[in-house]
Scaffold this motif. Structure first.
Motif, PDB file in Angstrom:
ATOM      1  N   SER A  70      -0.117  14.135   6.736  1.00 12.02           N
ATOM      2  CA  SER A  70      -0.918  13.934   5.529  1.00 12.02           C
ATOM      3  C   SER A  70      -0.132  14.388   4.303  1.00 12.02           C
ATOM      4  O   SER A  70       0.811  15.171   4.415  1.00 12.02           O
ATOM      5  CB  SER A  70      -2.227  14.714   5.606  1.00 12.02           C
ATOM      6  OG  SER A  70      -3.045  14.219   6.638  1.00 12.02           O
ATOM      7  N   GLU A  71      -0.556  13.919   3.159  1.00  9.16           N
ATOM      8  CA  GLU A  71       0.098  14.270   1.894  1.00  9.16           C
ATOM      9  C   GLU A  71       0.103  15.784   1.704  1.00  9.16           C
ATOM     10  O   GLU A  71      -0.917  16.440   1.912  1.00  9.16           O
ATOM     11  CB  GLU A  71      -0.653  13.609   0.735  1.00  9.16           C
ATOM     12  CG  GLU A  71      -0.070  13.876  -0.631  1.00  9.16           C
ATOM     13  CD  GLU A  71      -0.813  13.139  -1.732  1.00  9.16           C
ATOM     14  OE1 GLU A  71      -0.691  13.573  -2.894  1.00  9.16           O
ATOM     15  OE2 GLU A  71      -1.505  12.132  -1.462  1.00  9.16           O
ATOM     16  N   PRO A 103      -1.871   5.266   7.314  1.00 12.74           N
ATOM     17  CA  PRO A 103      -2.938   6.261   7.119  1.00 12.74           C
ATOM     18  C   PRO A 103      -4.118   6.119   8.073  1.00 12.74           C
ATOM     19  O   PRO A 103      -4.774   7.115   8.382  1.00 12.74           O
ATOM     20  CB  PRO A 103      -3.380   6.030   5.674  1.00 12.74           C
ATOM     21  CG  PRO A 103      -3.053   4.597   5.405  1.00 12.74           C
ATOM     22  CD  PRO A 103      -1.775   4.344   6.178  1.00 12.74           C
ATOM     23  N   VAL A 126      -1.615  10.234   5.576  1.00 10.47           N
ATOM     24  CA  VAL A 126      -2.901  10.147   4.894  1.00 10.47           C
ATOM     25  C   VAL A 126      -2.799  10.749   3.485  1.00 10.47           C
ATOM     26  O   VAL A 126      -2.372  11.898   3.332  1.00 10.47           O
ATOM     27  CB  VAL A 126      -3.993  10.888   5.700  1.00 10.47           C
ATOM     28  CG1 VAL A 126      -5.352  10.756   5.029  1.00 10.47           C
ATOM     29  CG2 VAL A 126      -4.041  10.381   7.137  1.00 10.47           C
ATOM     30  N   PRO A 127      -3.222   9.996   2.456  1.00 16.68           N
ATOM     31  CA  PRO A 127      -3.189  10.550   1.098  1.00 16.68           C
ATOM     32  C   PRO A 127      -4.250  11.633   0.885  1.00 16.68           C
ATOM     33  O   PRO A 127      -5.273  11.664   1.577  1.00 16.68           O
ATOM     34  CB  PRO A 127      -3.449   9.336   0.202  1.00 16.68           C
ATOM     35  CG  PRO A 127      -3.997   8.273   1.067  1.00 16.68           C
ATOM     36  CD  PRO A 127      -3.627   8.598   2.478  1.00 16.68           C
ATOM     37  N   ASN A 178       1.349   7.201   2.094  1.00 15.89           N
ATOM     38  CA  ASN A 178       0.336   6.260   2.551  1.00 15.89           C
ATOM     39  C   ASN A 178       0.884   5.420   3.702  1.00 15.89           C
ATOM     40  O   ASN A 178       0.640   4.228   3.793  1.00 15.89           O
ATOM     41  CB  ASN A 178      -0.171   5.381   1.407  1.00 15.89           C
ATOM     42  CG  ASN A 178      -1.537   4.809   1.672  1.00 15.89           C
ATOM     43  OD1 ASN A 178      -2.396   5.469   2.233  1.00 15.89           O
ATOM     44  ND2 ASN A 178      -1.731   3.565   1.284  1.00 15.89           N
ATOM     45  N   ALA A 185       0.811  -1.217   0.000  1.00 16.54           N
ATOM     46  CA  ALA A 185       0.000   0.000   0.000  1.00 16.54           C
ATOM     47  C   ALA A 185       0.847   1.271   0.000  1.00 16.54           C
ATOM     48  O   ALA A 185       0.318   2.368  -0.164  1.00 16.54           O
ATOM     49  CB  ALA A 185      -0.936   0.008   1.203  1.00 16.54           C
TER      50      ALA A 185
END
Length: 182
Positions: free
Chosen positions: A102-103, A160, A124-125, A157, A8
Motif C-alpha cells: 500500500s501507499e 490495487p 493500494v493508494p 496504484n 490508472a
C-alpha cells in the motif's frame, strides 16, 4: 486492469513498461504472501527491498501491534533490515527499490527519503487504505513531486484490487488496525 493499460498508474516519471511489469509481479506476490504474515500476527502491510540486480535485500511486515511500537510499519521495518544487512544507514549507493503493498504513510515517506532508497512501487493508494481500515495516512501534499526533486522514482496504484481484497479480509476478521486517538 488490462495488462497493458497504464492509465490508472500513478508515476512521477514517464512510465517504463519493464519497471511496471516487474513491479506488478512483485506486488502481486507480496499481496499473496501477506496473507501468511497476517495469519502469523503481522500486517496488514508488507514491504520488500530489492537491489538493481533483482536480489531481495529485505522483506518485512507491519508489526506495530505485535511489537507495541508505532513506527514498526512495513516500510520502516524493511529499511531497518536492509540497513542492518548492508551495514549502513545510507542506502543511496545501492540503488535500491522498495515495493510495498500500500501507499506509504507520512512517516514512511520520511523514512524512505532519508534512507537513500531510489525507487518506490506501491499497490493500494492511501485514500482506499483509509476507507477500508480507517488508518490515518497523514498529510502528504505533493509528495510525488517532492520525491522527484530528490531523484526518487515513484509508481503507484499497481494492482490495487488484490491489495484491497487483503485489507477487506483483514478488517472483516476483526484484526486490529493501529489507529491512535485524535
Amino acid at each position: 486492469m488490462n495488462k497493458n493499460n497504464t492509465s490508472a498508474i500513478i508515476a512521477n516519471e514517464t512510465i517504463n513498461t519493464s519497471k511496471l511489469a516487474e513491479a506488478k509481479r512483485i506486488i502481486i506476490g507480496l499481496q499473496d504472501e501477506l496473507k501468511n504474515y497476517i495469519n502469523s500476527g503481522s500486517g496488514p502491510f508488507l514491504a520488500a527491498i530489492y537491489d538493481s540486480a533483482g536480489n531481495l535485500v529485505a522483506k518485512e511486515a507491519n508489526s506495530v501491534v505485535s511489537g507495541n511500537c508505532s513506527h514498526n510499519h512495513a516500510e520502516m521495518n524493511a529499511i531497518k533490515a536492509a540497513e542492518q544487512r548492508l551495514g549502513t544507514y545510507d542506502l543511496s549507493s545501492y540503488s535500491l527499490r522498495l515495493y510495498v503493498t500500500s501507499e506509504p504513510c507520512i512517516m514512511c515517506l520520511g523514512g524512505i527519503m532519508w534512507s537513500g532508497i531510489k525507487e518506490v512501487y506501491y499497490g493500494v493508494p492511501s485514500h482506499i487504505v483509509e476507507a477500508i481500515t480507517g488508518f490515518d495516512e497523514g498529510f502528504k501534499p505533493n509528495w510525488l513531486d517532492e520525491f522527484k526533486k530528490r531523484n526518487i522514482t515513484v509508481y503507484g496504484n499497481i494492482e490495487p484490487q488484490t491489495g484491497e481484497e487483503v485489507l477487506r479480509e483483514y478488517v472483516a476478521r476483526g484484526l486490529k488496525v493501529y489507529k491512535p486517538e485524535k
